[in-house]
Design an enzyme around this catalytic site. Structure first.
Site, short mmCIF file in Angstrom:
data_model
loop_
_atom_site.label_atom_id
_atom_site.label_comp_id
_atom_site.label_asym_id
_atom_site.label_seq_id
_atom_site.Cartn_x
_atom_site.Cartn_y
_atom_site.Cartn_z
N ASP A 37 -6.08 -6.23 -11.94
CA ASP A 37 -5.68 -4.75 -11.50
C ASP A 37 -5.93 -3.83 -12.69
O ASP A 37 -5.61 -4.45 -13.82
CB ASP A 37 -4.39 -4.79 -10.57
CG ASP A 37 -4.71 -3.21 -9.70
OD1 ASP A 37 -5.28 -2.43 -9.90
OD2 ASP A 37 -3.57 -3.39 -8.90
C1 GLC Z 1 -5.20 0.31 -9.08
C2 GLC Z 1 -4.89 -0.19 -7.76
C3 GLC Z 1 -5.76 -1.02 -7.22
C4 GLC Z 1 -7.28 -0.47 -7.23
C5 GLC Z 1 -7.56 -0.12 -8.83
C6 GLC Z 1 -8.81 0.45 -9.13
O1 GLC Z 1 -4.30 0.97 -10.04
O2 GLC Z 1 -3.56 -0.97 -7.86
O3 GLC Z 1 -5.67 -1.15 -5.93
O4 GLC Z 1 -8.26 -1.20 -6.70
O5 GLC Z 1 -6.62 0.60 -9.59
O6 GLC Z 1 -8.80 1.84 -8.97
#
Ligand code: GLC
Length: 740
Positions: free
Chosen positions: A276
Site C-alpha cells: 500500500d
Molecule cells: C492508499 C490506499 C489504497 C489505495 C492506494 C493507492 O493509501 O490505502 O487503498 O489503493 O493508496 O491509491
C-alpha cells in the site's frame, strides 16, 4: 500449493510461452538496479496518501528505474510516459499503469457498501465490467480493487469501500468484482487486472481509527478476514495489496507468516503483490525495522513484491550485493511484474489501451447509465415505512427539504476516479422530471449540517403547504473513505434538529439518508414515518432513488452490515458467539433493568444488545410471505450439499423484491461457534401475486472453520438450518447432520 495460481495460468499456451521466454531473457540481461526499478511504483500525478516526493518521474522512467505508475492524470500523459519507457529505457519494458477504479471510472456506481446492499453479485459483476471497459479505454491497466476487507466497525471510514461485516457476502462480492474487472483475458481491451486489498486484517483497526493497530487472533484472521481473499485468489485475481496494519505486531507488508506462509502457501496465490502507499517505508515507522534499508529487506524477504512510492528499494541492489537478500528472491518478484505486463498484452503492443476515440466513446454509454440506475435502486434499503407512507404519489404536493437533494458531487462518494458531478442526475432533478403535484425544494442547511440563513423557517413553511415532506440528510462524502474515521455516528450539525422540527408539522415525513456508513440514528428513525438508506448512489443517484421512492421498483437493498443504536455497541454484528452467559430470551428486559431481572448475563444496562437494524434487514413495499420450505438430505458427508427449497409468495398487487437468506449454526465445535452464519442467499424479483420456489445449496465445505486442531475443516455434528428475510427474522428452521 505454493505458486500454483500464476497470472499466466489463464493465458493461452502460445502466448504464455512467448511471455515466459521474454521474461527470462529480460531477467538474464537486467542489472540489479533495473530489477529494483521494475519493483518500484511511482505516483505520476495526484497523491492518494502521505506527501511523498517521487523525484523526477520522467527521468526515472526513461532510465528504466520504474516498473509501474499510479495516478496518471490523462491519456496524453499515459502515452508520454509509455513512450519514455518503451523508446528510451534500456530494455524498453513497458510500464503498467494503475488507478483506484473502485466503484466506476466515469460512470459511477453506488459506493461498494451500497453495491453490497444489493445482495446481487451478478449486478456487481456487470458494474465492475463496465468500470473496466471505461478505464481500459482510457489507458488504465490495473485497478486497486476490490477492497475485500471485512469490518465490524462503522466508525472506520473505509467501511464504504467494503462489502460489510460478513465473510460469506464479502466473498461473493470479491468473486463478482474479480470476474467483472478481469473478464476471461487480461489482454482484452475491456478488462483490467484486479487487486484484492488490503491484505490483511485492515478492517479491524482498533477503535475504527484508520491506520491504527490491529489485534486479531488466528481464529478471527482465518474465519473473518481471510475468506474473501481466498475467494478472490480462487477466482484468479492477478494481484493483491499489502495492508498498512500490523499482525502480531509485524507490519503486514513485512510479515513472512502472512505473505509467504498464508497467502502464497495456504491460499495458493501465485500473482503479484503490491504494497500500500508507503507501507514498505512505514515498516520502519512502526518500529519493526531499523530504517529504510531494513524495511526494504523485511518486505522482500517476507515475499512482498512491488513498492508503492516509498522508494526503499533503492537499497535493494546493495542488499543483494552484500548478501543480505538472495538475488533469486528479487528475480521472483520481478518475474511477477513482467508476467503481469505480458498477460496484459503490453509486450506485444505497449500502446494497446491508448485509443483517443474509444476513450470518449466507451464511457458513460446509455447502457452504463442504465446499469448505474439499476444499481442505485437495488442498493436502497427501506428501514421504516409506517402506514405505507412510501411509495410517494406523483400527484402529492411534496416539500423536498435538506442538503442532499441537489448535491451532485456528494452522490459520487469517495474514490471517484473520473466521475464528474456534471454527469450526475440529482434526486431533485429526477423528481422534477416526473412529479406532477407541487414540488418545493428547500436546502435548509449545508451537507455538514451548518445552518443557512432562514433555512429552517423556509423548510417549515414548505412543510406546512405539503402533503408529504421528503427530507434528505446524511454525512458529507469526504467523511467516509480513507482517513475518514469518526468517533460519533450521528447526523452532523443541525440535521437532526431539522428533521425533529419537520416531524412536528402536520405532513408525514419520509427521509432519504445519504451516507458512507451505517449511522446510529435511533431518534431519526423514531421521528420519521419512512426511512430509506440510499448510501451514495453514484451518477444515477436521482433516477435510481426516485424509482424506489415512487414505487416503480420495490426497494432492493438489504443491510450488509448491522446498524448500531449507539457507538457504544460497536462492534455489534450478527455472527457473534453465544458467550457463556447469553441474555435469556424468555425474559422481558428493561433499560435500566428492574430489580428482579437477570443482570449476570452479557448485556448492557442502558441499551439492548441488538442493533438498531440487523444484518440482512430491509423492508419491501409488497407483502411477501414465506409459505413453505423443504430441505434435504438430513444427513450429509464431506463433498455433499443440503438443498434448501423455499416457497415465497408475493401477496400484493405490486412487484416485490425478496432476498431469501439461509443461515446455519454449528451447535457444538472444538471451538465455540457463532450463533448464526450466512450460508447462502438468493435475490428474487416477484411479479404481483407471484409464488416461486427458491433453491439454495449449503455445501458441507461451507461449514468449515478454523478448528482447535488449527485446520480449516468442518466437524461432524448437528447443524441448525434457518431461512428468513434477515438475520433476525427467521421464517423456518430445522437441523441436519454432518457425518464423517
Ligand atoms: C492508499 C490506499 C489504497 C489505495 C492506494 C493507492 O493509501 O490505502 O487503498 O489503493 O493508496 O491509491
Amino acid at each position: 500449493m505454493n505458486g500454483s495460481s500464476r497470472i499466466l495460468d489463464n493465458v493461452d499456451r502460445e502466448r504464455r510461452d512467448a511471455v515466459e521466454e521474454r521474461v527470462e531473457e529480460l531477467l538474464a540481461d537486467m542489472t540489479l538496479e533495473q530489477k529494483a526499478g521494475q519493483l518500484t511504483q511511482f505516483s505520476a500525478g495526484f497523491l492518494t496518501g502521505t506527501d511523498i516526493e517521487s523525484g523526477n518521474v520522467e527521468d526515472a522512467v526513461a532510465a528504466g528505474l520504474v516498473g509501474s505508475l499510479l495516478n496518471v492524470e490523462s491519456l496524453a500523459d499515459a502515452r508520454e510516459f509509455q513512450e519514455l519507457a518503451v523508446e528510451e529505457s534500456p530494455h524498453g519494458i513497458p510500464l503498467v499503469l494503475a488507478l483506484d477504479v473502485i466503484h466506476g471510472y466515469r460512470t459511477t456506481f453506488p459506493a461498494p457498501i451500497g453495491e453490497a446492499a444489493t445482495w446481487d453479485p451478478d449486478l456487481v459483476e456487470r458494474s465492475s465490467a463496465i468500470a473496466a471497459t471505461e478505464a481500459a479505454a482510457n489507458g488504465v491497466h490495473w485497478t486497486f480493487a476490490p477492497d475485500v476487507d471485512v469490518t465490524r466497525d462503522p466508525r472506520w471510514g473505509r467501511v464504504m469501500e467494503t462489502s460489510g461485516e460478513d465473510p460469506t457476502l464479502a466473498s461473493a462480492f470479491a468473486r463478482a468484482r474479480v470476474r467483472g474487472f478481469q473478464g476471461d483475458d487480461l489482454a482484452g481491451e475491456e478488462t483490467l487486472a484486479a487487486c484484492a486489498k488490503h491484505y490483511v486484517g485492515y478492517g479491524a483497526s482498533e477503535g475504527g481509527r484508520d491506520y491504527n493497530t490491529v489485534n486479531v487472533s488466528e481464529t478471527n484472521l482465518r474465519e473473518q478476514h481471510l475468506p474473501p481473499f481466498a475467494a478472490a485468489v480462487d477466482e484468479g485475481v492477478a494481484t493483491v495489496m499489502n495492508a498498512f496494519n500490523v499482525h502480531e505486531r509485524i507490519p503486514a507488508s513485512g510479515s513472512e507468516y502472512l505473505v509467504d506462509e498464508v497467502l502464497k502457501g495456504d491460499l495458493g496465490f501465485g500473482g503479484l503483490l503490491v504494497s500500500d502507499w508507503n507501507s514498505f517505508g512505514e515498516i520502519a515507522v512502526h518500529g519493526a525495522a531499523d530504517g529504510e534499508r531494513e524495511a526494504a529487506k523485511a518486505a522482500i524477504t517476507a515475499g512482498s513484491h512491488v513498492d508503492m512510492v516509498s522508494g526503499v528499494y533503492d537499497h535493494l541492489p546493495d542488499l543483494v550485493r552484500e548478501g543480505e537478500v538472495d538475488e533469486a528472491t528479487v528475480d521472483e518478484a520481478v518475474r511477477r511484474v513482467l508476467e503481469l505486463k505480458g498477460a496484459l498484452g503490453l509486450f506485444e503492443d505497449p500502446y494497446r489501451y491508448f485509443d483517443e476515440e474509444r476513450a470518449e466513446s466507451a464511457v458513460l454509454t446509455d447502457g452504463a447509465r442504465e446499469t448505474a440506475r439499476e444499481s442505485a435502486r437495488e442498493s436502497a434499503v427501506l428501514l421504516e415505512n409506517d402506514e405505507g407512507l412510501l411509495p410517494l404519489s406523483p400527484d402529492d404536493d411534496v416539500a423536498l427539504v435538506g442538503p442532499y437533494a441537489d448535491e451532485p458531487a456528494h452522490m459520487l462518494s469517495s474514490w471517484t476516479a473520473e466521475g464528474r458531478p456534471d454527469d450526475v442526475t440529482t434526486l431533485r432533478a429526477a423528481m422534477a422530471d416526473r412529479h406532477e403535484g407541487d414540488l418545493t425544494h428547500v436546502r435548509a442547511c449545508d451537507p455538514d449540517g451548518t445552518p443557512v440563513d432562514g433555512g429552517r423557517e423556509a423548510a417549515l413553511d414548505a412543510a406546512a403547504d405539503a402533503d408529504v415532506v421528503l427530507v434528505t440528510v446524511g454525512e458529507p462524502r469526504r467523511w467516509g473513505g480513507e482517513a475518514a474515521s469518526r468517533a460519533h455516528l450521528d447526523l452532523p450539525g443541525e440535521q437532526g434538529d431539522l428533521v425533529a422540527a419537520l416531524a412536528e408539522a402536520d405532513a408525514p415525513v419520509a427521509c432519504a439518508l445519504f451516507s458512507s456508513r451505517p449511522l446510529a440514528v435511533p431518534d431519526l428513525a423514531d421521528s420519521v414515518a419512512a426511512l430509506l438508506e440510499a448510501w451514495f448512489p453514484g451518477t444515477e443517484a436521482g433516477p435510481g432513488v426516485a424509482d424506489v421512492l415512487y414505487g416503480d421498483s420495490d426497494p432492493g437493498g438489504r443491510l450488509p452490515v448491522s446498524v448500531p443504536r449507539t457507538e457504544g455497541q460497536v462492534p455489534v454484528y450478527y455472527n457473534h458467539l453465544n458467550t457463556g452467559r447469553p441474555v435469556p430470551e424468555e425474559e422481558e428486559h428493561h433499560y435500566p433493568p428492574t430489580e428482579d431481572e437477570t443482570v449476570f448475563c452479557s448485556r448492557y444496562l442502558d441499551v439492548p444488545n441488538e442493533p438498531l437494524y440487523p444484518f440482512g434487514y430491509g423492508r419491501s413495499y409488497a407483502d411477501v410471505e414465506y409459505v413453505d420450505w423443504a430441505f434435504g438430505p438430513e444427513t450429509v458427508a464431506d463433498g455433499e450439499s443440503v438443498t434448501v427449497e423455499v416457497t415465497v409468495e408475493n401477496g400484493s398487487d405490486r412487484p416485490a423484491t425478496e432476498v431469501v437468506q439461509v443461515y446455519t449454526r454449528d451447535r457444538v465445535g472444538s471451538r465455540a461457534r457463532p450463533v448464526k452464519e450466512l450460508a447462502a442467499f438468493e435475490k428474487v424479483h416477484l411479479g404481483p401475486g407471484e409464488r416461486r420456489a427458491v433453491t439454495a445449496e449449503v455445501d458441507a465445505e461451507d461449514l468449515a472453520f478454523w478448528t482447535a486442531d488449527e485446520e480449516w475443516a468442518a466437524e461432524p455434528g448437528t447443524f441448525d438450518l434457518m431461512v428468513g428475510r434477515s438475520s433476525a427474522d427467521i421464517a423456518f428452521s430445522g437441523a441436519f447432520e454432518l457425518v464423517e
